[in-house]
Design an enzyme around this catalytic site. Structure first.
Site, PDB file in Angstrom:
ATOM      1  N   LYS A 102      30.837  32.818  32.588  1.00 33.76           N
ATOM      2  CA  LYS A 102      32.214  33.123  32.972  1.00 33.76           C
ATOM      3  C   LYS A 102      32.211  34.338  33.911  1.00 33.76           C
ATOM      4  CE  LYS A 102      35.773  35.144  30.496  1.00 33.76           C
ATOM      5  NZ  LYS A 102      36.618  35.268  29.311  1.00 33.76           N
ATOM      6  N   ASN A 104      33.251  37.756  35.696  1.00 31.16           N
ATOM      7  CA  ASN A 104      33.900  38.967  35.198  1.00 31.16           C
ATOM      8  C   ASN A 104      35.367  38.947  35.621  1.00 31.16           C
ATOM      9  OD1 ASN A 104      31.477  39.914  34.178  1.00 31.16           O
ATOM     10  ND2 ASN A 104      30.965  40.984  36.064  1.00 31.16           N
ATOM     11  N   ASN A 105      36.208  39.540  34.823  1.00 24.03           N
ATOM     12  CA  ASN A 105      37.647  39.648  35.092  1.00 24.03           C
ATOM     13  C   ASN A 105      38.374  38.321  35.084  1.00 24.03           C
ATOM     14  OD1 ASN A 105      37.302  42.450  35.432  1.00 24.03           O
ATOM     15  ND2 ASN A 105      36.754  42.145  37.577  1.00 24.03           N
ATOM     16  N   CYS A 106      37.803  37.294  34.494  1.00 26.68           N
ATOM     17  CA  CYS A 106      38.490  36.005  34.340  1.00 26.68           C
ATOM     18  C   CYS A 106      38.856  35.835  32.868  1.00 26.68           C
ATOM     19  CB  CYS A 106      37.599  34.842  34.778  1.00 26.68           C
ATOM     20  SG  CYS A 106      37.567  34.583  36.531  1.00 26.68           S
ATOM     21  N   ASP A 107      40.123  35.711  32.617  1.00 26.81           N
ATOM     22  CA  ASP A 107      40.576  35.501  31.238  1.00 26.81           C
ATOM     23  C   ASP A 107      40.608  34.044  30.887  1.00 26.81           C
ATOM     24  OD1 ASP A 107      40.943  38.250  30.865  1.00 26.81           O
ATOM     25  OD2 ASP A 107      42.923  38.145  31.769  1.00 26.81           O
TER      26      ASP A 107
END
Length: 107
Positions: A102, A104-107
């Site tokens: 995933k 970074n900074n992806c919710d």
């Protein structure tokens, strides 16, 4: 390889072991996100896998748009194009189908 969802994927549907990825696995992962893979999808899947191999990171949305624009052209390096192919959060969905961690900074 047929995916064992409990064993092979984390709670968000990302591969636990990146070495288990191949195009057949990508097809299985795409079905989870209800994505039918076309040549346009495969172009981005192979592109982002190459990017990951070079930089050891999967780009988040803004970075993805910029790197695609730089390497594949402005017609493909824009949010609208990417969202049409990988709905919702393109960087996250693309990375998941490409068998990458995933971003970074992806919710």
């Amino acid at each position: 390889m047929a995916l064992n969802f409990d064993k092979d994927l984390d709670k968000e549907g990302f591969l636990r072991d990146l070495e288990n990825w191949n195009e057949a696995v990508a097809l299985e992962l795409a079905t989870i996100d209800e994505v039918t893979l076309t040549d346009a999808h495969w172009e981005l899947i192979h592109f982002i896998r190459g990017y990951y191999d070079a930089y050891n990171v999967a780009p988040a949305n803004r970075a993805l748009v910029n790197v695609v624009k730089k390497n594949l052209g402005a017609d493909k390096g824009n949010s609208i194009y990417l969202m049409k192919l990988f709905t919702g959060k393109p960087a996250k969905v693309l990375s998941r189908i490409a068998g990458l961690p995933k971003p970074n900074n992806c919710d």
